[in-house]
Design a protein around this motif. Sequence first.
Motif, PDB file in Angstrom:
ATOM      1  N   CYS A   1       2.545  11.252   9.464  1.00 22.19           N
ATOM      2  CA  CYS A   1       3.989  11.492   9.370  1.00 22.19           C
ATOM      3  C   CYS A   1       4.775  10.524  10.261  1.00 22.19           C
ATOM      4  N   ALA A   2       4.190  10.136  11.402  1.00 20.60           N
ATOM      5  CA  ALA A   2       4.885   9.178  12.265  1.00 20.60           C
ATOM      6  C   ALA A   2       5.004   7.836  11.540  1.00 20.60           C
ATOM      7  N   LEU A   3       3.919   7.377  10.924  1.00 13.97           N
ATOM      8  CA  LEU A   3       3.945   6.096  10.203  1.00 13.97           C
ATOM      9  C   LEU A   3       4.887   6.173   8.998  1.00 13.97           C
ATOM     10  N   CYS A   4       4.747   7.245   8.244  1.00  9.44           N
ATOM     11  CA  CYS A   4       5.580   7.442   7.061  1.00  9.44           C
ATOM     12  C   CYS A   4       7.066   7.417   7.458  1.00  9.44           C
ATOM     13  N   GLY A   5       7.381   8.089   8.564  1.00 15.07           N
ATOM     14  CA  GLY A   5       8.771   8.177   9.027  1.00 15.07           C
ATOM     15  C   GLY A   5       9.344   6.825   9.417  1.00 15.07           C
ATOM     16  N   ILE A   6       8.584   6.022  10.183  1.00 20.55           N
ATOM     17  CA  ILE A   6       9.157   4.735  10.629  1.00 20.55           C
ATOM     18  C   ILE A   6       9.304   3.776   9.433  1.00 20.55           C
ATOM     19  N   LEU A   7       8.356   3.834   8.500  1.00 22.45           N
ATOM     20  CA  LEU A   7       8.454   2.931   7.338  1.00 22.45           C
ATOM     21  C   LEU A   7       9.591   3.365   6.404  1.00 22.45           C
ATOM     22  N   ARG A   8       9.739   4.680   6.231  1.00 24.62           N
ATOM     23  CA  ARG A   8      10.826   5.159   5.359  1.00 24.62           C
ATOM     24  C   ARG A   8      12.187   4.799   5.946  1.00 24.62           C
ATOM     25  N   ARG A   9      12.348   5.016   7.257  1.00 23.64           N
ATOM     26  CA  ARG A   9      13.638   4.676   7.894  1.00 23.64           C
ATOM     27  C   ARG A   9      13.918   3.185   7.757  1.00 23.64           C
ATOM     28  N   ARG A  10      12.871   2.364   7.886  1.00 24.75           N
ATOM     29  CA  ARG A  10      13.052   0.921   7.740  1.00 24.75           C
ATOM     30  C   ARG A  10      13.569   0.563   6.340  1.00 24.75           C
ATOM     31  N   LEU A  11      12.932   1.161   5.308  1.00 31.26           N
ATOM     32  CA  LEU A  11      13.347   0.823   3.939  1.00 31.26           C
ATOM     33  C   LEU A  11      14.766   1.317   3.654  1.00 31.26           C
TER      34      LEU A  11
ATOM     35  N   HIS B   1       0.841  -1.206   0.000  1.00 33.04           N
ATOM     36  CA  HIS B   1       0.000   0.000   0.000  1.00 33.04           C
ATOM     37  C   HIS B   1       0.873   1.252   0.000  1.00 33.04           C
ATOM     38  N   THR B   2       0.348   2.321  -0.576  1.00 28.97           N
ATOM     39  CA  THR B   2       1.023   3.626  -0.451  1.00 28.97           C
ATOM     40  C   THR B   2       0.702   4.176   0.938  1.00 28.97           C
ATOM     41  N   ILE B   3       1.371   5.261   1.326  1.00 28.04           N
ATOM     42  CA  ILE B   3       1.094   5.855   2.652  1.00 28.04           C
ATOM     43  C   ILE B   3      -0.355   6.335   2.716  1.00 28.04           C
ATOM     44  N   GLU B   4      -0.871   6.844   1.595  1.00 28.86           N
ATOM     45  CA  GLU B   4      -2.252   7.343   1.609  1.00 28.86           C
ATOM     46  C   GLU B   4      -3.239   6.180   1.799  1.00 28.86           C
ATOM     47  N   GLU B   5      -2.963   5.044   1.159  1.00 28.66           N
ATOM     48  CA  GLU B   5      -3.828   3.861   1.343  1.00 28.66           C
ATOM     49  C   GLU B   5      -3.710   3.326   2.775  1.00 28.66           C
ATOM     50  N   LEU B   6      -2.472   3.308   3.284  1.00 25.33           N
ATOM     51  CA  LEU B   6      -2.274   2.819   4.660  1.00 25.33           C
ATOM     52  C   LEU B   6      -3.059   3.668   5.656  1.00 25.33           C
ATOM     53  N   MET B   7      -3.065   4.979   5.434  1.00 22.66           N
ATOM     54  CA  MET B   7      -3.757   5.868   6.380  1.00 22.66           C
ATOM     55  C   MET B   7      -5.269   5.663   6.377  1.00 22.66           C
ATOM     56  N   LYS B   8      -5.799   5.268   5.224  1.00 27.48           N
ATOM     57  CA  LYS B   8      -7.242   4.979   5.181  1.00 27.48           C
ATOM     58  C   LYS B   8      -7.549   3.812   6.120  1.00 27.48           C
ATOM     59  N   ILE B   9      -6.680   2.779   6.090  1.00 31.49           N
ATOM     60  CA  ILE B   9      -6.880   1.614   6.968  1.00 31.49           C
ATOM     61  C   ILE B   9      -6.652   2.014   8.424  1.00 31.49           C
ATOM     62  N   VAL B  10      -5.613   2.835   8.666  1.00 31.55           N
ATOM     63  CA  VAL B  10      -5.302   3.287  10.031  1.00 31.55           C
ATOM     64  C   VAL B  10      -6.523   3.980  10.643  1.00 31.55           C
ATOM     65  N   ARG B  11      -7.160   4.854   9.860  1.00 30.33           N
ATOM     66  CA  ARG B  11      -8.324   5.593  10.372  1.00 30.33           C
ATOM     67  C   ARG B  11      -9.496   4.651  10.607  1.00 30.33           C
ATOM     68  N   LYS B  12      -9.713   3.730   9.651  1.00 30.54           N
ATOM     69  CA  LYS B  12     -10.830   2.800   9.770  1.00 30.54           C
ATOM     70  C   LYS B  12     -10.670   1.904  10.995  1.00 30.54           C
ATOM     71  N   LYS B  13      -9.432   1.437  11.216  1.00 33.27           N
ATOM     72  CA  LYS B  13      -9.196   0.522  12.347  1.00 33.27           C
ATOM     73  C   LYS B  13      -8.864   1.258  13.634  1.00 33.27           C
ATOM     74  N   ARG B  14      -8.876   2.583  13.562  1.00 31.19           N
ATOM     75  CA  ARG B  14      -8.576   3.436  14.719  1.00 31.19           C
ATOM     76  C   ARG B  14      -7.245   3.092  15.381  1.00 31.19           C
TER      77      ARG B  14
ATOM     78  N   LYS C   1       2.057  20.045   6.817  1.00 36.10           N
ATOM     79  CA  LYS C   1       1.437  21.093   7.659  1.00 36.10           C
ATOM     80  C   LYS C   1       0.631  20.536   8.838  1.00 36.10           C
ATOM     81  N   TYR C   2       0.250  19.277   8.775  1.00 34.25           N
ATOM     82  CA  TYR C   2      -0.510  18.688   9.893  1.00 34.25           C
ATOM     83  C   TYR C   2       0.407  18.072  10.959  1.00 34.25           C
ATOM     84  N   SER C   3       1.724  18.082  10.700  1.00 30.78           N
ATOM     85  CA  SER C   3       2.623  17.354  11.607  1.00 30.78           C
ATOM     86  C   SER C   3       3.077  18.202  12.787  1.00 30.78           C
ATOM     87  N   TYR C   4       3.515  17.519  13.823  1.00 34.80           N
ATOM     88  CA  TYR C   4       4.047  18.192  15.017  1.00 34.80           C
ATOM     89  C   TYR C   4       5.321  18.952  14.639  1.00 34.80           C
TER      90      TYR C   4
END
Length: 312
Positions: free
Chosen positions: A140-150, A121-134, A238-241
């Motif tokens: 940005c936190a998810l994007c950051g940990i996955l990017r560092r991993r890759l 999934h792309t980050i945008e697709e992953l976030m849809k699941i994240v929101r649905k599953k609460r 702009k939405y990030s801490y």
Amino acid sequence: MTRDTCIICGKTPVIELQQGHLCRDCFIRYLQRKVYKTIRKHRLFSRDDVLCVACSGGKDSLTVLHLVDKLAKKRKQKLFALGVDEGVKGYREKQLEHMRYFCEKHGIDCVIVSFKHEFGHTIEELMKIVRKKRVGISQCALCGILRRRLLNKYAKKLGATRIVVGHNLDDEAQTGLMNMFKGGIELAARMGPTTGAVKHPGFVPRVKPLYFCTEKETTLYTKLLKFRVLYQRCPYRKYSYRAYIARHLDEIDRDYKGTKTSIIQNLLSILPLLKKQYSGGKIPECRHCGEPSKHGVCVVCDTLSKVGINYV
Ligand code: SF4
Ligand code: ZN
């Protein structure tokens, strides 16, 4: 009325720094010297290291790629650029196009990996699941940990012994405050020109040659050298801490000049103590993916399993 001139050669200036004005050529030389001095003084890498430059295609990563590649070519040192496509539509593909163009122009090996290929999934697709599953994690936190991993995974796979990142002084000052306010002092122990408080064969050390360069300087460098760069930010930033902290820190630095530099200097003075305090102990491996992790399951596997993705 006196006209400002370059403090070195007297020509028309392009920038005003704390020490005075500099013209185009003197500024380019000043920035290059500063970066090479950081590499030398902080022993960011040696001639034997295989360098993986983490590249987003933005101004900082192209600046660091340009300067480190010049040095590597002179030393006949192995280097490649590694880009991560998170899948931010209308943004990342343009940046990665700039990265490809730059690498082709300068004869640099270029590797691009993607969230879609790696996690399905792309980050945008992953976030849809994240929101649905609460699942309680920000984009940005998810994007950051996955990017560092890759970055770590592919740098290792491709034989790199150092990951070179384009973090500048502004980024580091922001990270310092974020750790003080939220992340915890243990995270601050991972900061500095070379990241990581602990050594582990599974971690490729990340180094920051732009540590003492401001964002204003890297922006000007890319403009003067006419790099193809997209200066706008990721639309989600702009939405990030981080963006919140950056806005306030810019304001403070405008009113009290030198604030960002003094955050960095203070951090560097306590860093040896922090590293000593938090560097003990062996790090075990994640029981799913085998990457180093202090907990039984690493943050990537833990988060992805909550999202419903079995990642190994
Ligand atoms: Fe990912 Fe956030 Fe950076 Fe955009 S701003 S690339 S979503 S971490
Ligand atoms: Zn894991």
